[in-house]
Scaffold this motif. Structure first.
Motif, mmCIF file in Angstrom:
data_model
loop_
_atom_site.group_PDB
_atom_site.id
_atom_site.type_symbol
_atom_site.label_atom_id
_atom_site.label_comp_id
_atom_site.label_asym_id
_atom_site.label_seq_id
_atom_site.Cartn_x
_atom_site.Cartn_y
_atom_site.Cartn_z
ATOM 1 N N LEU A 217 0.835 -1.201 0.000
ATOM 2 C CA LEU A 217 0.000 0.000 0.000
ATOM 3 C C LEU A 217 0.875 1.257 0.000
ATOM 4 O O LEU A 217 0.550 2.251 -0.667
ATOM 5 C CB LEU A 217 -0.924 0.009 1.222
ATOM 6 N N ILE A 218 1.978 1.208 0.727
ATOM 7 C CA ILE A 218 2.901 2.343 0.777
ATOM 8 C C ILE A 218 3.529 2.588 -0.588
ATOM 9 O O ILE A 218 3.779 3.744 -0.968
ATOM 10 C CB ILE A 218 3.978 2.099 1.856
ATOM 11 N N GLU A 219 3.777 1.531 -1.344
ATOM 12 C CA GLU A 219 4.313 1.705 -2.697
ATOM 13 C C GLU A 219 3.392 2.552 -3.558
ATOM 14 O O GLU A 219 3.835 3.304 -4.420
ATOM 15 C CB GLU A 219 4.532 0.335 -3.360
ATOM 16 N N VAL A 220 2.096 2.421 -3.306
ATOM 17 C CA VAL A 220 1.103 3.171 -4.081
ATOM 18 C C VAL A 220 0.866 4.550 -3.479
ATOM 19 O O VAL A 220 0.795 5.554 -4.202
ATOM 20 C CB VAL A 220 -0.236 2.396 -4.126
ATOM 21 N N TRP A 221 0.769 4.637 -2.161
ATOM 22 C CA TRP A 221 0.279 5.836 -1.487
ATOM 23 C C TRP A 221 1.330 6.613 -0.701
ATOM 24 O O TRP A 221 1.035 7.688 -0.183
ATOM 25 C CB TRP A 221 -0.857 5.460 -0.535
#
Length: 375
Positions: A217-221
């Motif tokens: 999720l951190i990769e996206v956000w």
């Protein structure tokens, strides 16, 4: 109430106050697609003073939920439906995160959405949850024994795609639903996770699933990722002995603290969600904020479950938490933030018959039909 009405920076977003609207299942979508009455519902509460809204739990893939009108976030129509809502919420000055969730073993194989998905009901292990009631199925059956997930990375990839879709839908961030017995919680809890591979057994292995999802999720956000957990358990047949609970969630949150999340929601013990099986309550009662705040030294903490406005002001004012998520009070008071700010009474009781809608009943009933709002 001065402390509650100060701005707070969360990730790349600044919210106007510390009053959050908790994720609340309401079962009002049109066959999993957000619709106009949902738009009205969220805008009412954004206008009513919610500094941050966590959307109802959004399904990341087609599943046979107990709530067949729960919305999803896996196709274009759903993205477009949510985009209308996020745009309207932003016009009020409020912010909104998508709470992404997967039900895991809490689906039913005979539910139309599960049949349409063409896959079995999955869980971390072939261990059924007690309870459940699929009211729209003949005989109102309960939960079933799931099929053990062969490769958890497949579900992790579905969470990442949902995060990509949430960005396209205009949300301000994503909140991973790691509470209340859904799939992330199922992997964390030793009673539902009986695996012997790298995804089960030790504390490090049982927390791996949650941590790997958060990294995706951190990769996206980037910094706009949050996590909700309910260490006290109880709901959906969750709960471990106290020391196991502290060891598991302590390790999880110690590792989470290194990820620079925007916030973590600690859900307190809730008698309403403490189920009883064989004459024994399921939850592990303890003070989750006092127990787990020391593991989150550099992460904003929000507290949820049964918090009163007066208590919320005290918790934020003394620095124990950064903010508070209210739940049921937002259902019956769409102007909750304004009421708290103006010192008005909270005097509407929830109608549990219409909490999740009812067949043949106007969907606005108990949802958007509160006319006495002060805004």
């Amino acid at each position: 109430m001065s402390a509650l009405f100060t701005p707070l920076k969360l990730g790349s977003t600044t919210i106007p106050n510390r009053i959050g609207m908790s994720a609340l299942t309401r079962n009002r979508s049109s066959a999993t697609v957000p619709n106009e009455i949902m738009l009205e519902y969220y805008v009412q509460r954004a206008k009513g003073g919610a500094g941050l809204i966590a959307s109802e739990g959004v399904l990341i893939t087609r599943q046979g939920s107990e709530w067949p009108q729960a919305p999803g976030l896996w196709d274009k129509a759903q993205i477009e439906g949510w985009k209308k809502i996020t745009d309207a919420v932003h016009k009020t000055g409020s912010k909104i995160y998508a709470q992404v969730r997967h039900l895991g073993r809490l689906s039913h194989p005979d539910a139309p959405e599960q049949i349409a998905a063409g896959v079995p009901v999955y869980g971390p292990s072939a261990t059924a949850a007690r309870g459940g009631k699929f009211r729209f199925l003949p005989g109102e059956p309960g939960y079933v024994t799931p099929t053990e997930i062969a490769d958890p990375t497949v579900v992790i990839a579905q969470f990442k795609q949902a995060a990509i879709n949430a960005k396209a839908a205009g949300f301000d961030g994503v909140e991973l639903h790691g509470a209340n017995g859904y799939i992330v919680h199922q992997f964390l809890d030793a009673t539902s996770n009986q695996r012997t591979d790298k995804w089960g057994g030790s504390v490090e292995n049982r927390t791996r699933f949650a941590l790997e999802i958060l990294k995706e999720l951190i990769e996206v956000w980037g910094p706009d990722v949050a996590l909700k957990v309910s260490p006290a358990g109880g709901y959906n047949d969750m709960g471990m002995p106290l020391q196991d609970t502290i060891d598991t969630f302590g390790h999880l949150l110690r590792e989470v603290n290194k990820l620079n999340l925007s916030y973590v929601v600690l859900m307190r013990y809730s008698p309403m969600l403490d189920l009883e099986f064989d004459g024994k309550k399921r939850a592990t009662q303890h003070d989750v904020v006092t127990t787990f705040a020391p593991f989150l030294t550099s992460t904003a903490i929000f507290v949820n479950a049964g918090v009163t406005p007066t208590e919320a002001e005290e918790l934020v004012g003394n620095g124990k938490v950064a903010g508070v998520f209210f739940g049921l009070n937002w259902i019956t008071h769409p102007d909750l933030g304004r009421r708290i700010e103006e010192g008005k009474q909270l005097d509407n009781a929830p109608d549990f018959l219409t909490l999740y809608g009812a067949e043949g009943v106007d969907p606005a009933l108990g949802y958007t039909d509160y006319k006495e709002a002060v805004y």
